[in-house]
Design a protein around this motif. Structure first.
Motif, PDB file in Angstrom:
ATOM      1  N   MET A   1       0.788  -1.070   0.060  1.00 57.03           N
ATOM      2  CA  MET A   1      -0.193  -0.174  -0.259  1.00 57.03           C
ATOM      3  C   MET A   1       1.164   1.671   0.018  1.00 57.03           C
ATOM      4  O   MET A   1       2.223   0.797   0.224  1.00 57.03           O
ATOM      5  N   SER A   2       0.438   2.522  -0.652  1.00 58.55           N
ATOM      6  CA  SER A   2       0.788   3.850  -0.576  1.00 58.55           C
ATOM      7  C   SER A   2       0.118   4.760  -0.489  1.00 58.55           C
ATOM      8  O   SER A   2      -0.990   4.680  -0.600  1.00 58.55           O
TER       9      SER A   2
ATOM     10  N   THR B   1      -0.424   6.647  -1.799  1.00 55.73           N
ATOM     11  CA  THR B   1      -1.526   7.333  -3.809  1.00 55.73           C
ATOM     12  C   THR B   1      -2.218   6.016  -4.286  1.00 55.73           C
ATOM     13  O   THR B   1      -3.478   6.312  -4.959  1.00 55.73           O
ATOM     14  N   ASP B   2      -2.597   5.339  -3.465  1.00 57.35           N
ATOM     15  CA  ASP B   2      -3.638   4.048  -3.906  1.00 57.35           C
ATOM     16  C   ASP B   2      -4.997   4.670  -2.926  1.00 57.35           C
ATOM     17  O   ASP B   2      -5.276   5.591  -1.981  1.00 57.35           O
TER      18      ASP B   2
ATOM     19  N   TRP C   1       0.624  -5.145   3.697  1.00 54.27           N
ATOM     20  CA  TRP C   1      -0.324  -5.069   2.359  1.00 54.27           C
ATOM     21  C   TRP C   1      -0.254  -5.889   1.403  1.00 54.27           C
ATOM     22  O   TRP C   1       0.999  -5.089   0.505  1.00 54.27           O
TER      23      TRP C   1
ATOM     24  N   SER D   1       5.687   4.492  -7.075  1.00 56.76           N
ATOM     25  CA  SER D   1       4.924   4.583  -5.931  1.00 56.76           C
ATOM     26  C   SER D   1       6.197   3.141  -4.949  1.00 56.76           C
ATOM     27  O   SER D   1       6.359   3.296  -4.110  1.00 56.76           O
TER      28      SER D   1
ATOM     29  N   THR E   1       0.505  12.841  -8.005  1.00 56.91           N
ATOM     30  CA  THR E   1      -0.865  12.380  -8.890  1.00 56.91           C
ATOM     31  C   THR E   1      -0.955  13.296 -10.071  1.00 56.91           C
ATOM     32  O   THR E   1      -0.577  12.619 -10.850  1.00 56.91           O
TER      33      THR E   1
ATOM     34  N   MET F   1      -5.421   8.815  -9.790  1.00 59.24           N
ATOM     35  CA  MET F   1      -5.319   7.376  -9.420  1.00 59.24           C
ATOM     36  C   MET F   1      -5.372   6.359 -10.269  1.00 59.24           C
ATOM     37  O   MET F   1      -5.305   5.338 -10.262  1.00 59.24           O
TER      38      MET F   1
ATOM     39  N   ALA G   1      -4.756   3.395 -12.560  1.00 54.96           N
ATOM     40  CA  ALA G   1      -4.882   2.472 -12.383  1.00 54.96           C
ATOM     41  C   ALA G   1      -4.957   1.309 -13.582  1.00 54.96           C
ATOM     42  O   ALA G   1      -4.728  -0.050 -13.924  1.00 54.96           O
TER      43      ALA G   1
END
Length: 435
Positions: A1-2, A4-5, A43, A100, A184, A429, A433
């Motif tokens: 996990m970061s 920017t998630d 995570w 990330s 982002t 984001m 993704a």
């Protein structure tokens, strides 16, 4: 996990803040922070969870056993084991070649730095007896990414006495969202510009030069963005820390140049420079090994490797601020950015060789097309890393303090802008993704 998630911004962070505000005692806040930090690290990567816990326990135990002044060699062993064991996550995360992944890899490097700083300063009965408080210092997700590098003695009281309030929550949330928007909204287009310049086939002259320039801007934007997010998280969690509005300022010494992003990094590098030669050589060796394992790629990790080497060279050859010292820093910085831009030693060789190739055009069509789409983001990014941004912040605060009517108007406008930035960041984001 970061940071920017989407799941972190809209699920993990709200849950953490609610739990933290519900805890009236600091020890309960620290326990919540530790549990959530373990989830943050583990995570989708449970192996890192086990590794981190083992390293924390080893650090805690070795410092306690060395309190009496005996068995001091245990701290050296613990530090060495921590650094070596961190190589695996550093290499695996850094080799992803994403923003990330690079930041997560740097997070492990900072974990190593905090561990070494704690072990170095934990003698003469100063070892922390509270395992939870020490763990918060070492792996708290508020400080896990690019965060203020403070020794444990500097932040110990803040960890034990932090108090979160609505004012700090509001200020921290605004700072976090602004940093999130930088990474982002600005970082992702800069990443695409670099790819279009250097990895889209043909490499005419302007591609070669602009690709390096875009990389340098991206590094500063992302570094400042993550620093802003980390400081915002610490404010929301009740830490009273010095805030920074870093910008690009040319410096004569490498330590000062690193300090252009944040004075806390200057403090860390100065402490490293003052350390025994064997420790500096070990740190430089680690960075070089990690860098070659990554092919001197993955952006920030490669830059960290080069900076470490530069600090060692500075210790040997730079004795005062001078023109030659400035030239040295400039050459090292340019070399580091070129390596980062090309992701590997092979890419660096191809970059050099491409200057001998001849093309009928100075810039490739793919770069021109991408540049025509995102030029406005490029201009905003240049403003973001320039001294104009902190100057604008000073002007805003001056107007707010001198005029009561302006205060309310500026607060409303700021709230609207921050909300818009959060919405646009979420779109960025989702787009990243799906790409």
């Amino acid at each position: 996990m970061s940071y920017t998630d989407l799941i972190f911004v809209f699920c993990f962070l709200p849950i953490y803040m609610i739990l933290s505000l519900l805890c009236s005692e600091t020890r309960n806040k620290n326990l919540v922070s530790l549990i959530m930090s373990v989830i943050f690290i583990a995570w989708a990567r449970p192996l890192y969870y086990a590794l981190i816990l083992v390293l924390i326990f080893l650090t805690y135990l070795s410092a306690r056993l060395c309190e009496s002044g005996r068995m001091s060699w245990l701290k050296i062993v613990a530090g060495a084991v921590t650094v070596v064991a961190s190589l695996f996550p550093i290499i695996s995360l850094g080799s992803l070649g994403t923003i990330s992944g690079t930041v997560s890899a740097i997070g492990f490097i900072l974990f190593d730095i905090r561990t070494v700083l704690y072990l170095k300063d934990s003698g003469n009965g100063d070892a922390e007896k509270n395992f939870v408080d020490l763990s918060v210092y070492l792996i708290s997700f508020e400080m896990m990414a690019i965060s203020p590098v403070l020794s444990y003695s500097e932040i110990k009281d803040a960890i034990k006495e932090r108090k979160a309030g609505l004012a700090m929550l509001s200020s921290g949330l605004e700072r976090f969202i602004c940093g999130l928007a930088a990474v982002t909204i600005l970082g992702y287009p800069l990443e695409r510009l670099r790819d279009a310049a250097l990895f889209s086939g043909s490499l005419p002259v302007l591609n070669l030069i602009l690709g390096v320039i875009f990389t340098a801007i991206e590094i500063y934007v992302v570094a400042l963005g993550y620093l802003s997010m980390s400081e915002g998280l610490m404010l929301m969690s009740g830490y009273r820390i010095e805030l920074h509005s870093g910008c690009f300022l040319p410096k004569s010494l490498m330590v000062d140049h690193v300090g252009a992003v944040s004075s806390t990094y200057r403090t860390a590098t100065e402490k490293l420079t003052d350390s025994p030669l064997w420790l500096i050589l070990s740190a430089v060796g680690l960075c070089v090994v990690a860098g070659f394992a990554l092919g001197f790629g993955a952006g920030g990790v490669a830059l960290a490797c080069i900076v470490m080497v530069a600090i060692l060279l500075q210790k040997f050859f730079e004795t005062k601020k001078s023109v030659s010292a400035g030239i040295f820093t400039f050459i090292i910085s340019i070399f580091a950015v070129i390596l980062c831009a090309n992701r590997s030693l092979t890419g660096f060789g191809n970059w050099i060789a491409s200057f001998g190739d001849s093309y009928d055009f100075l810039i490739s069509y793919s770069l021109w097309e991408e540049l025509s789409r995102v030029w406005i983001y490029l201009l905003i990014a240049i403003f973001y890393i320039s001294p104009l941004r902190p100057m604008a912040g000073v002007l805003k605060r001056k107007i707010m303090t001198e005029n009561e009517s302006s205060y309310g108007t500026i607060r409303v406008v700021s709230t609207v802008l921050v909300t818009l930035l959060l919405i646009i960041s979420a779109v960025a984001m989702v787009t990243a993704a799906m790409a």
